[in-house]
Design a protein around this motif. Sequence first.
Motif, PDB file in Angstrom:
ATOM      1  N   LEU A  52       0.856  -1.180   0.000  1.00 55.42           N
ATOM      2  CA  LEU A  52       0.000   0.000   0.000  1.00 55.42           C
ATOM      3  C   LEU A  52       0.891   1.228   0.000  1.00 55.42           C
ATOM      4  O   LEU A  52       1.768   1.374   0.852  1.00 55.42           O
ATOM      5  N   ASP A  53       0.656   2.128  -0.962  1.00 52.57           N
ATOM      6  CA  ASP A  53       1.401   3.390  -1.050  1.00 52.57           C
ATOM      7  C   ASP A  53       0.462   4.522  -0.679  1.00 52.57           C
ATOM      8  O   ASP A  53      -0.553   4.755  -1.345  1.00 52.57           O
ATOM      9  N   LEU A  54       0.803   5.259   0.372  1.00 52.11           N
ATOM     10  CA  LEU A  54      -0.042   6.355   0.844  1.00 52.11           C
ATOM     11  C   LEU A  54       0.320   7.647   0.131  1.00 52.11           C
ATOM     12  O   LEU A  54       1.499   7.968  -0.036  1.00 52.11           O
ATOM     13  N   GLY A  55      -0.709   8.413  -0.282  1.00 52.13           N
ATOM     14  CA  GLY A  55      -0.458   9.711  -0.905  1.00 52.13           C
ATOM     15  C   GLY A  55       0.423   9.574  -2.127  1.00 52.13           C
ATOM     16  O   GLY A  55       1.467  10.213  -2.238  1.00 52.13           O
ATOM     17  N   THR A  56      -0.016   8.786  -3.086  1.00 46.35           N
ATOM     18  CA  THR A  56       0.832   8.415  -4.219  1.00 46.35           C
ATOM     19  C   THR A  56       1.070   9.548  -5.210  1.00 46.35           C
ATOM     20  O   THR A  56       1.888   9.422  -6.109  1.00 46.35           O
ATOM     21  N   GLY A  57       0.386  10.697  -5.053  1.00 53.74           N
ATOM     22  CA  GLY A  57       0.533  11.793  -6.005  1.00 53.74           C
ATOM     23  C   GLY A  57      -0.010  11.378  -7.356  1.00 53.74           C
ATOM     24  O   GLY A  57      -1.130  10.876  -7.470  1.00 53.74           O
TER      25      GLY A  57
END
Length: 251
Positions: A52-57
């Motif tokens: 899970l990648d948070l705040g991936t832009g």
Amino acid sequence: MDFDAVIDQALRSDLEGWDFDAFFAGRYTETPPSWDFAELVRARIPEVDSLLDLGTGGGELLASLAPLPARTAATEGFAPNVPVARANLEPLGVEVVDVTDEDEDHLPFPDGSFALVSSRHESYDPEEIRRVLAPGGTFLTQQVGGRDLEELNAALGAPPHGYREWTLDAAVAELEAADFEILDRREERPVATFTDVGAVVSFLRIAPWQVPDFDVDQYRDRLRELHERMDRDVPLEVHTHRFLIVARPRP
């Protein structure tokens, strides 16, 4: 280019996604910290089945790490970035979750969903991270500290950050209070440089948290002073504030 023309151009420039290097084209540069966050995540990918990648832009960093685990998801809370992230990541099989309307730092995933959670410059709730991590999972984050680019605020006569106390020690204390074990911790203040006042204005438009009350008319005199200085080939040298934490929940 004269001052008014530089400002006008900066007010018309728009960033798509979160690729600062391409957007600024050398007019604002950051010296990276001694660690490479992308490589730290990449090194762990072969060992996990979910990420899970948070705040991936715009998904640029995550896409660069392909091939990704079979179960990979990303969150994004800035509405203009969501379609950009989906265009970049959905072809790679990544689920992009729009969290613009979610409670701050709430993660809309079941308990124990991910073996690895990454967060580059995104806020997080330690309890939520612990909840969505699978047993034995790892949390890896690079954060922007509370002294980030403080010289820019000083040059504009703007107030300092309201989150000045956000430091490595503060973040470690929060994670330890949530019963995390700290595996790695680092903190640095690398040099960054603005070479023209248009880059300053563009930066403050796309990073409004730096000077929350920023308005060109309000800061015009200070901006003009910076323009005259930079026009004499004297750039504005500032310092970023970055810290890294690798942690895992205690059993």
